[in-house]
Write a protein that holds these residues in place. Structure first.
Motif, PDB file in Angstrom:
ATOM      1  N   SER A  78       0.700  -1.596   0.121  1.00 44.32           N
ATOM      2  CA  SER A  78      -0.411  -0.052  -0.048  1.00 44.32           C
ATOM      3  C   SER A  78       0.849   1.030   0.148  1.00 44.32           C
ATOM      4  CB  SER A  78      -0.667   0.142   1.280  1.00 44.32           C
ATOM      5  OG  SER A  78       0.277   0.060   1.841  1.00 44.32           O
ATOM      6  N   GLU A  79       0.327   2.021  -0.586  1.00 43.71           N
ATOM      7  CA  GLU A  79       0.632   3.756   0.481  1.00 43.71           C
ATOM      8  C   GLU A  79       1.466   3.900   1.755  1.00 43.71           C
ATOM      9  OE1 GLU A  79      -0.992   7.900  -0.045  1.00 43.71           O
ATOM     10  OE2 GLU A  79       0.134   8.006  -1.742  1.00 43.71           O
ATOM     11  N   VAL A  80       2.230   3.901   1.657  1.00 47.84           N
ATOM     12  CA  VAL A  80       2.553   4.250   2.928  1.00 47.84           C
ATOM     13  C   VAL A  80       3.482   5.662   3.460  1.00 47.84           C
ATOM     14  CG1 VAL A  80       3.140   2.145   3.260  1.00 47.84           C
ATOM     15  CG2 VAL A  80       5.191   3.321   2.433  1.00 47.84           C
ATOM     16  N   VAL A  81       4.299   6.309   4.145  1.00 45.73           N
ATOM     17  CA  VAL A  81       4.902   7.724   4.644  1.00 45.73           C
ATOM     18  C   VAL A  81       5.759   6.797   6.061  1.00 45.73           C
ATOM     19  CG1 VAL A  81       5.007   9.400   6.492  1.00 45.73           C
ATOM     20  CG2 VAL A  81       2.103   8.587   4.857  1.00 45.73           C
ATOM     21  N   ASP A  82       7.088   7.273   5.700  1.00 43.24           N
ATOM     22  CA  ASP A  82       8.105   6.563   6.886  1.00 43.24           C
ATOM     23  C   ASP A  82       7.860   7.732   8.697  1.00 43.24           C
ATOM     24  OD1 ASP A  82       9.433   5.530   5.064  1.00 43.24           O
ATOM     25  OD2 ASP A  82      10.543   7.096   4.468  1.00 43.24           O
ATOM     26  N   CYS A  83       7.961   6.860   9.316  1.00 42.97           N
ATOM     27  CA  CYS A  83       7.616   7.395  10.721  1.00 42.97           C
ATOM     28  C   CYS A  83       8.351   6.803  11.524  1.00 42.97           C
ATOM     29  CB  CYS A  83       6.178   6.695  11.147  1.00 42.97           C
ATOM     30  SG  CYS A  83       4.837   7.293  10.374  1.00 42.97           S
ATOM     31  N   ASP A  84       8.163   8.037  12.575  1.00 41.94           N
ATOM     32  CA  ASP A  84       9.757   7.732  13.452  1.00 41.94           C
ATOM     33  C   ASP A  84       8.606   7.303  14.383  1.00 41.94           C
ATOM     34  OD1 ASP A  84      11.506   9.162  13.010  1.00 41.94           O
ATOM     35  OD2 ASP A  84      11.232  10.995  13.365  1.00 41.94           O
ATOM     36  N   ILE A  85       9.143   5.665  14.905  1.00 41.81           N
ATOM     37  CA  ILE A  85       7.912   5.182  16.068  1.00 41.81           C
ATOM     38  C   ILE A  85       8.633   5.547  17.186  1.00 41.81           C
ATOM     39  CG2 ILE A  85       7.399   2.546  16.881  1.00 41.81           C
ATOM     40  CD1 ILE A  85       6.335   4.032  14.383  1.00 41.81           C
ATOM     41  N   LEU A  86       8.516   6.150  18.342  1.00 42.41           N
ATOM     42  CA  LEU A  86       9.547   5.861  19.494  1.00 42.41           C
ATOM     43  C   LEU A  86       8.723   5.274  20.395  1.00 42.41           C
ATOM     44  CD1 LEU A  86       9.496   9.338  18.371  1.00 42.41           C
ATOM     45  CD2 LEU A  86      10.906  10.204  19.959  1.00 42.41           C
ATOM     46  N   TYR A  87       9.548   4.280  20.912  1.00 44.81           N
ATOM     47  CA  TYR A  87       9.234   3.323  22.089  1.00 44.81           C
ATOM     48  C   TYR A  87      10.160   3.125  23.600  1.00 44.81           C
ATOM     49  CZ  TYR A  87      12.888   0.591  20.447  1.00 44.81           C
ATOM     50  OH  TYR A  87      14.852   0.083  19.971  1.00 44.81           O
ATOM     51  N   THR A  88       9.801   2.588  23.939  1.00 44.84           N
ATOM     52  CA  THR A  88      10.573   2.785  25.973  1.00 44.84           C
ATOM     53  C   THR A  88      10.517   0.976  26.257  1.00 44.84           C
ATOM     54  OG1 THR A  88       8.250   2.708  27.038  1.00 44.84           O
ATOM     55  CG2 THR A  88      10.157   4.410  27.074  1.00 44.84           C
ATOM     56  N   ASN A  89      11.865   0.206  26.461  1.00 48.06           N
ATOM     57  CA  ASN A  89      12.093  -0.905  26.525  1.00 48.06           C
ATOM     58  C   ASN A  89      10.981  -1.110  28.134  1.00 48.06           C
ATOM     59  OD1 ASN A  89      13.710  -1.684  24.418  1.00 48.06           O
ATOM     60  ND2 ASN A  89      14.851   0.074  25.935  1.00 48.06           N
ATOM     61  N   ILE A  90      10.135  -2.108  28.647  1.00 44.58           N
ATOM     62  CA  ILE A  90       9.601  -2.414  29.661  1.00 44.58           C
ATOM     63  C   ILE A  90      10.431  -3.971  29.686  1.00 44.58           C
ATOM     64  CG2 ILE A  90       7.653  -1.367  28.129  1.00 44.58           C
ATOM     65  CD1 ILE A  90       6.667  -3.901  27.871  1.00 44.58           C
ATOM     66  N   GLU A  91       9.703  -4.216  30.912  1.00 42.71           N
ATOM     67  CA  GLU A  91       9.905  -5.826  31.278  1.00 42.71           C
ATOM     68  C   GLU A  91       8.655  -6.449  31.155  1.00 42.71           C
ATOM     69  OE1 GLU A  91      12.662  -4.724  35.562  1.00 42.71           O
ATOM     70  OE2 GLU A  91      10.588  -5.646  35.153  1.00 42.71           O
ATOM     71  N   ILE A  92       9.268  -7.823  30.342  1.00 39.76           N
ATOM     72  CA  ILE A  92       8.238  -8.670  30.411  1.00 39.76           C
ATOM     73  C   ILE A  92       7.356  -8.959  31.037  1.00 39.76           C
ATOM     74  CG2 ILE A  92       7.071 -10.499  29.143  1.00 39.76           C
ATOM     75  CD1 ILE A  92       8.682  -9.195  26.844  1.00 39.76           C
TER      76      ILE A  92
END
Length: 92
Positions: A78-92
Protein backbone atom coordinates in the motif's frame (compact mmCIF):
# COMPACT_ATOMS: atom_id res chain seq x y z
CA UNK A 1 15.50 3.85 52.12
CA UNK A 2 15.79 5.96 49.01
CA UNK A 3 13.08 5.93 46.38
CA UNK A 4 14.92 6.11 43.08
CA UNK A 5 13.02 6.77 39.90
CA UNK A 6 14.57 5.36 36.78
CA UNK A 7 14.01 7.67 33.81
CA UNK A 8 12.47 6.14 30.71
CA UNK A 9 14.83 6.11 27.80
CA UNK A 10 13.17 6.59 24.43
CA UNK A 11 14.53 4.76 21.42
CA UNK A 12 13.59 5.64 17.84
CA UNK A 13 13.13 3.51 14.75
CA UNK A 14 11.63 4.37 11.35
CA UNK A 15 8.73 2.24 10.09
CA UNK A 16 6.75 2.33 6.84
CA UNK A 17 3.24 2.97 8.18
CA UNK A 18 0.29 2.58 5.77
CA UNK A 19 -1.41 5.93 5.19
CA UNK A 20 -4.83 4.33 5.77
CA UNK A 21 -3.82 3.61 9.38
CA UNK A 22 -2.54 7.05 10.41
CA UNK A 23 -5.86 8.59 11.54
CA UNK A 24 -6.44 5.65 13.86
CA UNK A 25 -2.89 5.53 15.22
CA UNK A 26 -2.53 9.27 15.79
CA UNK A 27 -6.11 10.37 16.57
CA UNK A 28 -7.94 7.17 17.47
CA UNK A 29 -10.35 7.74 14.55
CA UNK A 30 -11.50 4.41 13.13
CA UNK A 31 -13.81 5.96 10.50
CA UNK A 32 -13.59 3.91 7.30
CA UNK A 33 -11.56 1.10 8.85
CA UNK A 34 -12.74 -2.49 9.05
CA UNK A 35 -12.34 -4.70 12.10
CA UNK A 36 -9.53 -6.46 10.22
CA UNK A 37 -7.74 -3.13 9.62
CA UNK A 38 -7.90 -2.30 13.33
CA UNK A 39 -6.71 -5.80 14.25
CA UNK A 40 -3.67 -5.38 11.96
CA UNK A 41 -2.78 -2.09 13.66
CA UNK A 42 -3.21 -3.60 17.12
CA UNK A 43 -1.12 -6.62 16.12
CA UNK A 44 1.65 -4.23 15.02
CA UNK A 45 1.64 -2.55 18.46
CA UNK A 46 1.49 -5.96 20.15
CA UNK A 47 4.54 -7.15 18.18
CA UNK A 48 6.54 -4.38 19.86
CA UNK A 49 5.18 -5.37 23.31
CA UNK A 50 6.20 -8.99 22.72
CA UNK A 51 9.69 -7.71 21.92
CA UNK A 52 9.82 -5.90 25.27
CA UNK A 53 9.02 -2.46 23.87
CA UNK A 54 6.08 -0.10 24.36
CA UNK A 55 5.28 2.33 21.54
CA UNK A 56 4.86 5.85 22.94
CA UNK A 57 4.66 8.05 19.82
CA UNK A 58 4.17 7.53 16.09
CA UNK A 59 5.24 10.61 14.16
CA UNK A 60 5.16 10.95 10.36
CA UNK A 61 8.18 12.73 8.91
CA UNK A 62 7.14 16.33 8.30
CA UNK A 63 6.86 17.21 4.63
CA UNK A 64 7.29 13.63 3.42
CA UNK A 65 4.85 12.41 0.82
CA UNK A 66 3.43 8.93 0.78
CA UNK A 67 4.90 6.31 -1.54
CA UNK A 68 3.93 2.80 -2.56
CA UNK A 69 5.73 -0.21 -1.11
CA UNK A 70 5.30 -3.96 -1.22
CA UNK A 71 6.59 -4.24 2.36
CA UNK A 72 4.74 -1.92 4.76
CA UNK A 73 5.14 -2.36 8.52
CA UNK A 74 1.84 -4.29 8.43
CA UNK A 75 -0.92 -5.14 6.01
CA UNK A 76 -0.91 -5.61 2.27
CA UNK A 77 1.23 -3.59 -0.16
CA UNK A 78 0.00 0.00 0.00
CA UNK A 79 0.89 3.67 0.13
CA UNK A 80 2.97 4.38 3.23
CA UNK A 81 4.65 7.25 5.04
CA UNK A 82 7.94 6.92 6.89
CA UNK A 83 7.22 7.47 10.58
CA UNK A 84 9.45 7.79 13.62
CA UNK A 85 8.35 5.22 16.18
CA UNK A 86 9.41 6.28 19.67
CA UNK A 87 9.34 3.44 22.16
CA UNK A 88 10.53 2.53 25.63
CA UNK A 89 11.90 -0.78 26.77
CA UNK A 90 9.63 -2.55 29.23
CA UNK A 91 9.87 -5.61 31.37
CA UNK A 92 7.75 -8.53 30.17
Amino acid sequence: MQNLITPLIMETVVEKIPTWALCYIINGDSTGLTEDDIAQIQDFFESYRKGGMEIQIVSPHEGDEGYFTHVPAFGLPSEVVDCDILYTNIEI
